[in-house]
Enzyme design. Structure first.
Site, PDB file in Angstrom:
ATOM      1  N   LYS A 127      -3.447  -1.155  14.238  1.00 21.27           N
ATOM      2  CA  LYS A 127      -2.695  -0.106  14.924  1.00 21.27           C
ATOM      3  C   LYS A 127      -3.100  -0.028  16.390  1.00 21.27           C
ATOM      4  O   LYS A 127      -4.281  -0.079  16.720  1.00 21.27           O
ATOM      5  CB  LYS A 127      -2.893   1.222  14.201  1.00 21.27           C
ATOM      6  CG  LYS A 127      -1.955   1.306  12.996  1.00 21.27           C
ATOM      7  CD  LYS A 127      -2.085   2.598  12.250  1.00 21.27           C
ATOM      8  CE  LYS A 127      -3.195   2.513  11.254  1.00 21.27           C
ATOM      9  NZ  LYS A 127      -2.865   1.796  10.038  1.00 21.27           N
ATOM     10  N   GLU A 145       0.837  -1.208   0.000  1.00 19.55           N
ATOM     11  CA  GLU A 145       0.000   0.000   0.000  1.00 19.55           C
ATOM     12  C   GLU A 145       0.866   1.250   0.000  1.00 19.55           C
ATOM     13  O   GLU A 145       2.067   1.201   0.284  1.00 19.55           O
ATOM     14  CB  GLU A 145      -0.936  -0.015   1.208  1.00 19.55           C
ATOM     15  CG  GLU A 145      -0.201  -0.061   2.527  1.00 19.55           C
ATOM     16  CD  GLU A 145      -0.785   0.868   3.560  1.00 19.55           C
ATOM     17  OE1 GLU A 145      -1.124   2.006   3.206  1.00 19.55           O
ATOM     18  OE2 GLU A 145      -0.865   0.455   4.731  1.00 19.55           O
TER      19      GLU A 145
HETATM   20  N1  PSU Z   1       0.073   0.836   8.513  1.00 22.27           N
HETATM   21  C1  PSU Z   1       1.092   1.643   8.884  1.00 22.27           C
HETATM   22  N2  PSU Z   1       0.947   2.991   8.668  1.00 22.27           N
HETATM   23  C2  PSU Z   1      -0.180   3.518   8.082  1.00 22.27           C
HETATM   24  C3  PSU Z   1      -1.246   2.664   7.676  1.00 22.27           C
HETATM   25  C4  PSU Z   1      -1.059   1.324   7.927  1.00 22.27           C
HETATM   26  O1  PSU Z   1       2.114   1.168   9.420  1.00 22.27           O
HETATM   27  O2  PSU Z   1      -0.255   4.744   7.878  1.00 22.27           O
HETATM   28  C5  PSU Z   1      -2.489   3.234   6.992  1.00 22.27           C
HETATM   29  C6  PSU Z   1      -3.148   2.151   6.146  1.00 22.27           C
HETATM   30  O3  PSU Z   1      -3.203   2.636   4.835  1.00 22.27           O
HETATM   31  C7  PSU Z   1      -4.528   1.966   6.720  1.00 22.27           C
HETATM   32  C8  PSU Z   1      -4.816   3.355   7.217  1.00 22.27           C
HETATM   33  O4  PSU Z   1      -5.442   1.502   5.781  1.00 22.27           O
HETATM   34  O5  PSU Z   1      -3.564   3.702   7.833  1.00 22.27           O
HETATM   35  C9  PSU Z   1      -6.014   3.393   8.126  1.00 22.27           C
HETATM   36  O6  PSU Z   1      -6.517   4.694   8.160  1.00 22.27           O
HETATM   37  P1  PSU Z   1      -7.987   4.976   8.776  1.00 22.27           P
HETATM   38  O7  PSU Z   1      -7.841   4.629  10.228  1.00 22.27           O
HETATM   39  O8  PSU Z   1      -8.235   6.448   8.537  1.00 22.27           O
HETATM   40  O9  PSU Z   1      -8.938   4.097   8.033  1.00 22.27           O
END
Ligand code: PSU
Ligand code: MN
Length: 300
Positions: free
Chosen positions: A158, A24
């Site tokens: 996360k 990604e």
């Molecule tokens: N993993 C990481 N860093 C990130 C992300 C994932 O180590 O920045 C990103 C991914 O793209 C994931 C997004 O889909 O954070 C989630 O964002 P949100 O909580 O706004 O859906």
């Protein structure tokens, strides 16, 4: 798919049945500070290659979807201003507007699966946020993973999230979860979140066997999460993590940050307040995931 440009290298590998790993780009554009992000992006592609697979970083450039980026395209995603954060639902407006953007887990999984890629590596998934009963903030990653037949190698979700609630949602949505070499769900920056997982695989071959069994059962419509912990030697100090995360969440609330901005804000806050230690743990986790994803793709 006229709107999508699959790079020649990725196309050739897919048609020859050689291993391909999707990566990604939101982690690059919005998850890691510049200019380190470009170094890491190139490093991840290198790790996939040295483990025997072809990397396919996914992004949208000038309204065109790219699966597999050339060097200058990767550089644009890492360094250019105005690169948007694109979840799956943002793809159509971005394409229509001719915009450029980095794809999150939801958008990447969607596009990679449609290109025929079966394995995808990221850092940590999005999920159910703390305070979700009030904010209703649950990442679109979860719903798309419920509808997309791809294996996602990640270091859990996360740790800024409500991890038990996210695991519950994954169960409800029918998204499979296996621990890699662990019976505890990883904690992104931390080796363990403290939550148990029901299934454990211990080698790329065992992970590939689960993917094959899903195919044989006719169950490729939801994702399989392969949760690969950051090695303990590279994790963030758990006490430091808990303390700084509490400050980060308070600051986020105080400043009224909501929606797509929440995750990048929290990650950046942790990087600054841990003097870069959380960044190193994050990078270590993603490195391990890229390598493992390549080994699993090769074992398939
Ligand atoms: N993993 C990481 N860093 C990130 C992300 C994932 O180590 O920045 C990103 C991914 O793209 C994931 C997004 O889909 O954070 C989630 O964002 P949100 O909580 O706004 O859906
Ligand atoms: Mn969100």
């Amino acid at each position: 798919m006229l709107l999508t440009e699959v790079s020649e290298e990725v196309l050739e590998a897919l048609s020859a049945g050689r291993p391909v790993v999707a990566l990604e780009s939101t982690i690059i554009a919005h998850g890691l500070p510049r200019p380190r992000n470009l170094v890491v992006a190139a490093e991840l592609e290198g790790l996939v290659r040295s483990a025997g697979a072809v990397p396919a970083t996914v992004a949208v450039l000038d309204g065109r979807v790219h699966v597999g980026l050339a060097e200058d395209q990767l550089e644009r995603i890492a360094l250019e201003g105005g690169v948007r954060k694109l979840g799956q639902r943002d793809l159509a407006p971005a394409v229509a507007a001719g915009a450029s953007g980095a794809t999150t887990v939801s958008a990447t999984a969607f596009l990679a699966a449609r290109a025929g890629i079966r394995v995808f590596a990221t850092g940590g998934l999005g999920g159910v946020h703390r305070e979700w009963t009030h904010s209703q903030d649950e990442s679109a990653d979860l719903r798309i993973l419920a509808q997309t037949g791809i294996a996602v190698v990640c270091a859990g979700v996360k740790s800024v999230l409500d991890v038990p609630a996210t695991l519950q949602r994954l169960e409800t949505l029918g998204v499979g979860v296996v621990g890699y070499g662990t019976d505890l769900f990883p904690g992104f920056y931390l080796t363990s979140s403290g939550e148990p997982v029901d299934w454990t695989v211990r080698s790329p071959e065992e992970a590939a066997a689960v993917i094959r069994a899903r195919d044989a059962l006719g169950d490729p419509r939801s994702a399989l999460v392969i949760a690969n912990p950051v090695p303990e030697s590279h994790q963030l100090d758990p006490d430091l993590h808990d303390r700084v995360l509490r400050e980060a969440l308070d600051e986020c609330t105080e400043r009224g940050i909501v929606g797509q901005a929440v995750t990048p804000f929290l990650l950046d806050f942790l990087t600054r307040r841990t003097q870069g230690a959380s960044l190193e743990a994050n990078v270590a986790a993603v490195r391990g995931n890229a390598r493992l994803a390549a080994l699993i793709a090769a074992a398939l």
